[in-house]
Scaffold this active site. Structure first.
Site, PDB file in Angstrom:
ATOM      1  N   HIS A 175       4.234  37.938  29.090  1.00 39.20           N
ATOM      2  CA  HIS A 175       4.705  39.323  29.098  1.00 39.20           C
ATOM      3  C   HIS A 175       3.802  40.232  28.269  1.00 39.20           C
ATOM      4  CE1 HIS A 175       9.029  37.665  29.927  1.00 39.20           C
ATOM      5  NE2 HIS A 175       8.196  37.454  30.927  1.00 39.20           N
ATOM      6  N   HIS A 194       3.899  30.053  36.941  1.00 44.56           N
ATOM      7  CA  HIS A 194       2.820  30.019  35.951  1.00 44.56           C
ATOM      8  C   HIS A 194       1.798  28.917  36.233  1.00 44.56           C
ATOM      9  CE1 HIS A 194       5.031  32.972  33.722  1.00 44.56           C
ATOM     10  NE2 HIS A 194       6.070  32.171  33.588  1.00 44.56           N
ATOM     11  N   ASP A 252       4.811  38.731  35.699  1.00 45.96           N
ATOM     12  CA  ASP A 252       4.293  37.444  35.221  1.00 45.96           C
ATOM     13  C   ASP A 252       2.888  37.188  35.759  1.00 45.96           C
ATOM     14  OD1 ASP A 252       6.458  36.704  33.660  1.00 45.96           O
ATOM     15  OD2 ASP A 252       7.349  35.392  35.176  1.00 45.96           O
TER      16      ASP A 252
END
Length: 300
Positions: free
Chosen positions: A78, A264, A241
């Protein structure tokens, strides 16, 4: 010339670690030309610096973690997203624990803090990574793909068969600029399923999670009394993200990014695939701001 950026002055704040549940201090320190983004663990003696580098992401379950040796800085996506959104090239991010504070679960508070520091141009050209040919990363039915594009466009699709996730709000496209990032992406919060919370806490994860820093979803819908900030807040957060994860390549990317159920780990694999072949990209600079395909907020 499009120039590199850092902050004018130091900014200090604190918050709660999402996984530790402990108070974490975070300081933003101006950095030198070509210094890049560096995370510094100031709770260690001596302090340890970890550069924001895709090749140092060794764990990526639920968040992006930088690791060097046995030292970690977690949940960086973030703040990295906010740094990318403002076009900051060089910055030291000091933290007093092994993770960045979660704040409200979005990048909004970090945008506010960084703007308090004031943006400062540096006397060196800003470097961009221009993708020259398609590059992809695939895991099962999940996809993350770069393709050549004159700008930075992010297309993302999630796929949840759940009452809280309306089908018409599971895809979104953003043409990246400071303005679109700040107003359309930065305030989108992270989300999680209430049924998973007990398991996570039993494994010493999400100890700081609450409805103040995440969207909670139960079997029927959103638990938070205030509801969603955007009808498509879930997919907007996935774009948030991705912006943070992809900035770990070291410079702003000029490309189109297509993500389907990507997270991720897959975002990081895409960056590694880019770096595995130097013919995938080139480093470019712009002598004239009018030639730069990515609009940034002006430095005044």
């Amino acid at each position: 010339m499009v120039k590199q950026r850092t902050l004018n002055r130091v900014v200090k704040a604190s918050g709660i670690g999402l996984h530790s549940g402990q108070k974490v201090m975070i300081n933003f320190i101006p950095h030198t030309v070509d210094g890049g983004i560096v995370f510094r663990r100031i709770d260690l003696d001596p302090p340890v610096d970890i550069p924001a580098n895709a090749l140092l992401i060794q764990e990526a379950f639920m968040c992006s973690n930088l690791v060097t040796g046995d030292i970690k800085v977690g949940t960086i996506e973030h703040v990295m997203s906010a740094i990318a959104g403002l076009g900051i090239d060089n910055l030291i991010v000091e933290v007093s624990a092994s993770e960045v504070p979660i704040m409200d679960g979005s990048a909004g508070p970090f945008i506010y803090l960084l703007m308090q520091g004031g943006l400062c141009e540096q006397d060196a050209p800003k470097k961009f990574i221009k993708i020259l040919k398609p590059v992809e990363a695939l895991i099962d039915d999940k996809k993350a793909i770069f393709s050549p594009h004159n700008g930075f466009q992010l297309n993302f699709t999630i796929d949840f068969d759940h009452p809280a996730f309306a089908k018409e709000y599971q895809s979104a496209t953003i043409d990246f600029s400071t303005e679109t990032f700040v107003y359309e992406v930065s305030e989108a919060r992270t989300f999680g399923f209430m049924k998973d919370l007990d398991y996570l806490k039993a494994n010493n994860l999400a100890l700081g999670a609450s409805l103040d820093n995440a969207i909670g979803v139960d079997d029927t819908g959103v638990v938070n009394e205030e509801g969603l900030r955007f009808a498509d807040e879930f997919v907007r957060h996935k774009i948030l993200d991705a912006v943070g994860d992809l900035y770990l390549l070291g410079h702003q990317i000029i490309a189109k990014f297509d993500g389907y159920k990507s997270g991720h780990a897959l975002n990081n694999q895409l960056l590694r695939n880019v770096q595995s072949d130097p013919s995938n990209y080139e480093i470019v600079t712009f002598n004239d701001e009018k030639d730069c395909p990515i609009p940034y907020v002006s430095v005044t």
